[in-house]
Design a protein around this motif. Structure first.
Motif, PDB file in Angstrom:
ATOM      1  N   CYS A 363      -2.163   3.383   9.484  1.00  0.00           N
ATOM      2  CA  CYS A 363      -1.273   2.508  10.157  1.00  0.00           C
ATOM      3  C   CYS A 363      -0.277   1.692   9.135  1.00  0.00           C
ATOM      4  O   CYS A 363      -0.510   1.565   7.867  1.00  0.00           O
ATOM      5  N   SER A 364       0.826   1.286   9.772  1.00  0.00           N
ATOM      6  CA  SER A 364       1.836   0.339   9.010  1.00  0.00           C
ATOM      7  C   SER A 364       2.339  -0.612   9.588  1.00  0.00           C
ATOM      8  O   SER A 364       2.521  -0.759  10.913  1.00  0.00           O
ATOM      9  N   ILE A 365       2.184  -2.091   9.050  1.00  0.00           N
ATOM     10  CA  ILE A 365       2.681  -3.122   9.638  1.00  0.00           C
ATOM     11  C   ILE A 365       4.051  -3.650   8.925  1.00  0.00           C
ATOM     12  O   ILE A 365       3.912  -3.799   7.621  1.00  0.00           O
ATOM     13  N   VAL A 366       5.336  -3.606   9.665  1.00  0.00           N
ATOM     14  CA  VAL A 366       6.386  -3.897   8.730  1.00  0.00           C
ATOM     15  C   VAL A 366       7.002  -5.205   9.342  1.00  0.00           C
ATOM     16  O   VAL A 366       7.363  -5.367  10.551  1.00  0.00           O
ATOM     17  N   PHE A 367       7.012  -5.918   8.425  1.00  0.00           N
ATOM     18  CA  PHE A 367       7.794  -7.430   8.508  1.00  0.00           C
ATOM     19  C   PHE A 367       9.134  -7.354   8.205  1.00  0.00           C
ATOM     20  O   PHE A 367       9.605  -6.993   7.173  1.00  0.00           O
ATOM     21  N   VAL A 368      10.114  -7.710   9.212  1.00  0.00           N
ATOM     22  CA  VAL A 368      11.701  -7.650   8.781  1.00  0.00           C
ATOM     23  C   VAL A 368      12.303  -9.071   9.021  1.00  0.00           C
ATOM     24  O   VAL A 368      13.556  -9.070   8.963  1.00  0.00           O
ATOM     25  N   ILE A 400       1.195  -2.701   4.429  1.00  0.00           N
ATOM     26  CA  ILE A 400       2.048  -3.893   4.839  1.00  0.00           C
ATOM     27  C   ILE A 400       3.232  -3.853   4.278  1.00  0.00           C
ATOM     28  O   ILE A 400       3.341  -3.769   2.747  1.00  0.00           O
ATOM     29  N   HIS A 401       4.194  -3.897   4.759  1.00  0.00           N
ATOM     30  CA  HIS A 401       5.679  -3.879   4.094  1.00  0.00           C
ATOM     31  C   HIS A 401       6.546  -5.029   4.601  1.00  0.00           C
ATOM     32  O   HIS A 401       6.504  -5.297   5.793  1.00  0.00           O
ATOM     33  N   THR A 402       7.293  -5.388   3.590  1.00  0.00           N
ATOM     34  CA  THR A 402       8.197  -6.724   3.946  1.00  0.00           C
ATOM     35  C   THR A 402       9.513  -6.140   3.645  1.00  0.00           C
ATOM     36  O   THR A 402       9.866  -5.658   2.217  1.00  0.00           O
ATOM     37  N   ILE A 403      10.467  -5.996   4.457  1.00  0.00           N
ATOM     38  CA  ILE A 403      11.966  -5.474   4.232  1.00  0.00           C
ATOM     39  C   ILE A 403      12.789  -6.559   4.598  1.00  0.00           C
ATOM     40  O   ILE A 403      13.190  -6.720   5.681  1.00  0.00           O
ATOM     41  N   ASN A 404      13.191  -7.311   3.367  1.00  0.00           N
ATOM     42  CA  ASN A 404      14.001  -8.654   3.713  1.00  0.00           C
ATOM     43  C   ASN A 404      15.567  -8.408   3.870  1.00  0.00           C
ATOM     44  O   ASN A 404      16.303  -9.332   4.182  1.00  0.00           O
TER      45      ASN A 404
END
Length: 465
Positions: A363-368, A400-404
């Motif tokens: 799975c992936s968790i993406v913070f935007v 874990i991904h952070t796409i600012n």
């Protein structure tokens, strides 16, 4: 004139500033503190001023950290007028009712534990009745670029801040001793070229500025890069049989992600069969409110809306209002994109979905969006190997991904561009930022330009010339 700072002072939440000028006491925002260890104490504590003495509250936008303590302000004696835009008024009602619901549930749960120990029940900060009463104090809505005179000495103008629907910066002009002084409160500022909202209006030259610095030390990725990164993460995760969980704020961020997903499916970068769940009753309601305010959007989105189409409704989108429907999502082992609140993972249904997905390596968790210090989102973004949800210790194995690039806040370059249009103010007061994570860098950049800068502390005050 006297200016004092009662929230978001070297901190990202709790925005609340008091301007005493022209015989009036004017409050700019009245937000809730979030994330910090002592947030509950800060929220229930003294405001730092007497609520009954406030004449006007100018509300820049509907995020909880700007409007969340309004019902408490009214409970403690505020009887003035709350001035804001029509869209902000609608969205604030939604936010405050949801906030009251969460507080009532938390208080009920905590009270059960207290009773077992022979202690008194816990009372919520405010409840639904308090919210409904507070809504009666909202005065006539204002439009962007409209001058509103409060008396012979004070005139206020709201200008588009481009942050979320209805958001505004506030320009206050005060006549004292036959001289006009102008102070601009930025509110929260959005990035130019926003995917769905119209651009912010640049401020006029002024004598003083109160400016946010959420991303005062960072640059965002451009929108196209962020769109491509999100699409790639989703495609790769679905291909390996996992789910994508996106913690989202109910307003603007959710709608922008849905808009991006719709375009990616239209261009065949994502499959039309992709299952997308919007598991947030508040976000569902906010999306409906968005559809009633087409004038606040970019020309591309506005044209689609006026043509009767739904820019925030990709194929495969399913709304889940009921708790049972939310729980049913967790029977899906792969191929789903799950958008749920809250964006900082401080509460709401997203914690439920994290508990079922964050331990799975497929799975992936993406913070935007922004994650404040002390929040679960910040723990995960900072690389926590284990987290606790509902008393359960859970290992973090998902990507874990952070796409600012999806941030609703302007970055350092954009903040500097915005404030450059204020001329050479006597003082720029920096607020709404972590001092060590961006505010101090913004201070250095402004001082390089020969500008006078202050970073006020909580409840500090300054007399303006």
């Amino acid at each position: 004139m006297r200016l004092s700072f009662h929230g978001a002072a070297q901190n990202v939440t709790g925005s609340c500033h008091l301007l005493e000028a022209g015989g009036l006491r004017i409050l700019i925002d009245c937000g809730m503190f979030q994330g910090a260890r002592h947030a509950d104490e800060e929220n229930s504590g003294d405001f730092g001023f007497e609520p009954s003495e406030i004449d006007y509250l100018l509300l820049t936008h509907a995020h909880l950290d700007h409007c969340g303590r309004i019902p408490l302000l009214v409970k403690r004696g505020f009887a003035g007028k709350i001035i804001t835009t029509a869209a902000t008024r609608e969205l604030t009602k939604l936010i405050l009712i949801d906030s009251a619901h969460i507080q009532e549930e938390d208080a009920l749960r905590a009270s059960r534990h207290k009773r077992r120990g022979g202690h008194k029940d816990i009372r919520p900060l405010y409840d639904h009745v308090d919210v409904l009463f507070a809504l009666d104090f909202f005065g006539p809505n204002v439009s962007y670029d409209e001058d509103v005179a409060f008396n012979d000495a004070v005139t206020v103008r709201f200008i588009n801040a481009g942050h979320i629907l209805g958001s505004a910066s506030v320009v206050v002009e005060v006549i004292e001793q036959e001289k006009t002084k102008r102070i601009v409160f930025s509110g929260d500022l959005g990035s130019p070229g926003h995917a769905i909202l119209s651009n912010s209006t640049l401020p006029p030259e002024c004598d003083y500025v109160v400016m946010e610095t959420t991303y005062g030390g960072r640059m965002h990725k451009d929108r196209e890069t962020s769109n491509a990164e999100l699409t790639e993460v989703i495609a790769e995760t679905v291909a390996r049989g996992g789910n994508v969980v996106i913690p989202t704020f109910a307003m603007e961020r959710t709608q922008e992600i849905l808009f991006t997903l719709k375009n990616a499916i239209k261009s065949k970068d994502l499959p039309g069969s992709l299952a997308i769940f919007l598991d947030s009753p508040m976000a569902i309601s906010a999306t409906e409110i968005f559809r009633r305010h087409a004038d606040g959007f970019s020309p591309e989105v506005r044209d689609v809306m006026l043509a009767g189409q739904h820019p925030f409704h990709p194929p495969g989108l399913r709304f889940t209002r009921q708790v049972d429907d939310s729980r049913a999502i967790n029977r899906i082992r792969g191929g789903a994109v799950i958008l749920a609140g809250s964006g900082m993972c401080t509460g709401g249904r997203v914690r439920h979905h994290l508990r079922h997905n964050i331990w799975r390596p497929d799975c992936s968790i993406v913070f935007v969006g922004f994650a404040a210090e002390g929040t679960l989102a910040r723990q995960i973004v900072d690389g926590a190997k284990h987290i606790r949800i509902s008393g359960e210790d859970i290992q973090v194995k998902a990507d874990i991904h952070t796409i600012n690039g999806f941030s609703a806040h302007a970055d350092q370059r954009e903040l500097l561009y915005w404030v450059s249009h204020t001329g050479k103010p006597k003082t720029i007061f920096l607020v709404h930022g972590d001092y060590d994570r961006g505010m101090s860098e913004m201070k250095k950049e402004l001082e390089k330009k020969g500008l006078a800068v202050e970073c006020p502390t909580l409840h500090s005050a300054v007399d303006l010339e």
